[in-house]
Motif scaffolding. Structure first.
Motif, PDB file in Angstrom:
ATOM      1  N   ASP A  19       0.840  -1.201   0.000  1.00 22.87           N
ATOM      2  CA  ASP A  19       0.000   0.000   0.000  1.00 22.87           C
ATOM      3  C   ASP A  19       0.871   1.245   0.000  1.00 22.87           C
ATOM      4  O   ASP A  19       1.667   1.466   0.909  1.00 22.87           O
ATOM      5  N   SER A  23       0.667  -0.104  -4.867  1.00 24.51           N
ATOM      6  CA  SER A  23      -0.646   0.507  -5.109  1.00 24.51           C
ATOM      7  C   SER A  23      -0.567   1.972  -4.688  1.00 24.51           C
ATOM      8  O   SER A  23       0.419   2.404  -4.105  1.00 24.51           O
ATOM      9  N   ILE A  27      -7.528   2.151  -0.060  1.00 25.10           N
ATOM     10  CA  ILE A  27      -8.209   0.886   0.201  1.00 25.10           C
ATOM     11  C   ILE A  27      -9.666   1.122  -0.171  1.00 25.10           C
ATOM     12  O   ILE A  27     -10.340   1.942   0.439  1.00 25.10           O
ATOM     13  N   GLU A  35     -12.495  -5.836  -0.558  1.00 26.06           N
ATOM     14  CA  GLU A  35     -11.415  -4.872  -0.766  1.00 26.06           C
ATOM     15  C   GLU A  35     -10.831  -5.021  -2.171  1.00 26.06           C
ATOM     16  O   GLU A  35     -10.638  -6.135  -2.657  1.00 26.06           O
ATOM     17  N   LYS A  37      -7.748  -3.208  -4.958  1.00 26.48           N
ATOM     18  CA  LYS A  37      -6.558  -2.368  -5.097  1.00 26.48           C
ATOM     19  C   LYS A  37      -6.277  -2.221  -6.587  1.00 26.48           C
ATOM     20  O   LYS A  37      -6.583  -3.107  -7.371  1.00 26.48           O
ATOM     21  N   SER A  65      -3.984  -9.816   2.207  1.00 22.32           N
ATOM     22  CA  SER A  65      -4.975  -9.743   1.146  1.00 22.32           C
ATOM     23  C   SER A  65      -4.683 -10.782   0.070  1.00 22.32           C
ATOM     24  O   SER A  65      -3.538 -10.906  -0.364  1.00 22.32           O
ATOM     25  N   GLY A 147       1.922   3.034  -7.061  1.00 28.32           N
ATOM     26  CA  GLY A 147       0.801   2.631  -7.906  1.00 28.32           C
ATOM     27  C   GLY A 147       0.803   3.297  -9.263  1.00 28.32           C
ATOM     28  O   GLY A 147      -0.077   3.065 -10.085  1.00 28.32           O
TER      29      GLY A 147
END
Length: 174
Positions: A19, A23, A27, A35, A37, A65, A147
Motif C-alpha cells: 500500500d 498501489s 483501500i 477490498e 486495489k 490480502s 501505484g
C-alpha cells in the motif's frame, strides 16, 4: 545520480511494501465489503526483468490480502510476507534461509512501519508522497507515486546498476 546507480548495482533483492508503493495506498471496498486495489502494469515488466537477471524480489506488507498473492504471482515475486507490522523483523526472518545480508537488499516503503527496514538495507527508496520521516531517510525518491510506476523506476535503476539495462531494453526495440 551516479552514486545511486552504483548503489543499485549492489542490490541482490528488491523488497517492496504494497500500500503506497505497489498501489496508490487507497483501500477501496465494494458494496459487498470486498477490498480492491489498483496496480500499475509497468511495475510488472520491471520486477520480471529483475528476475530474468537473477535479482530476487519480495513483498513485505502489514496487511493481508489475497490480491497481494495474485499480484505477486503476476509480478514474478518469489517471496511474500503478509500481516507483518515489524517489516525489519520480517525481512531478517526472510533472509535467514538465503545467502543474502541486509546490505544486499533494496527496500521500498512509504510510511512509518517501513523506516527501520529502510535504514537497515543497502539501498532505500520511497515515493514523493511518502511520510516526511521516510522521505528524510531514503536514498532515492522516485518521480512517480506509488501505484503509478514508482517500482518500475527502481527496477530500471537496479538494471542500470548491474549493467544490463541496455540488454533488457534491446528486446523491445529494433
Amino acid at each position: 545520480m551516479q552514486d545511486l546507480v552504483k548503489a543499485a548495482g549492489q542490490v541482490k533483492m528488491l523488497v517492496l511494501d504494497v500500500d503506497g508503493i505497489l498501489s496508490n495506498g487507497q483501500i477501496i471496498y465494494d458494496a459487498n465489503g470486498i477490498e480492491t486495489k489498483a496496480f500499475n502494469v509497468q511495475d510488472g515488466i520491471g520486477t520480471n526483468a529483475l528476475k530474468k537477471y537473477g535479482i530476487k524480489t519480495a513483498i513485505i506488507t502489514g496487511r493481508s490480502s489475497p490480491m497481494v498473492d495474485k499480484r505477486a504471482k503476476e509480478l514474478g515475486v518469489e517471496y511474500v510476507v503478509q500481516g507483518r507490522d515489524d517489516k525489519l523483523a520480517a525481512l531478517k526472518e526472510l533472509l535467514k534461509d538465503m545467502d543474502l545480508q541486509l546490505e544486499d537488499c533494496a527496500y521500498m516503503g512509504d510510511d512509518l512501519p517501513d523506516i527501520k527496514a529502510l535504514q537497515s538495507v543497502g539501498f532505500a527508496a520511497t515515493v514523493p508522497n511518502a511520510h516526511k520521516e521516510v522521505l528524510e531517510r531514503a536514498m532515492m525518491v522516485t518521480s512517480r507515486a506509488g501505484g503509478a510506476g514508482a517500482v518500475r523506476e527502481v527496477c530500471d535503476l537496479i538494471l542500470k546498476g548491474h549493467g544490463v539495462y541496455e540488454d533488457f531494453i534491446a528486446q523491445y526495440v529494433l
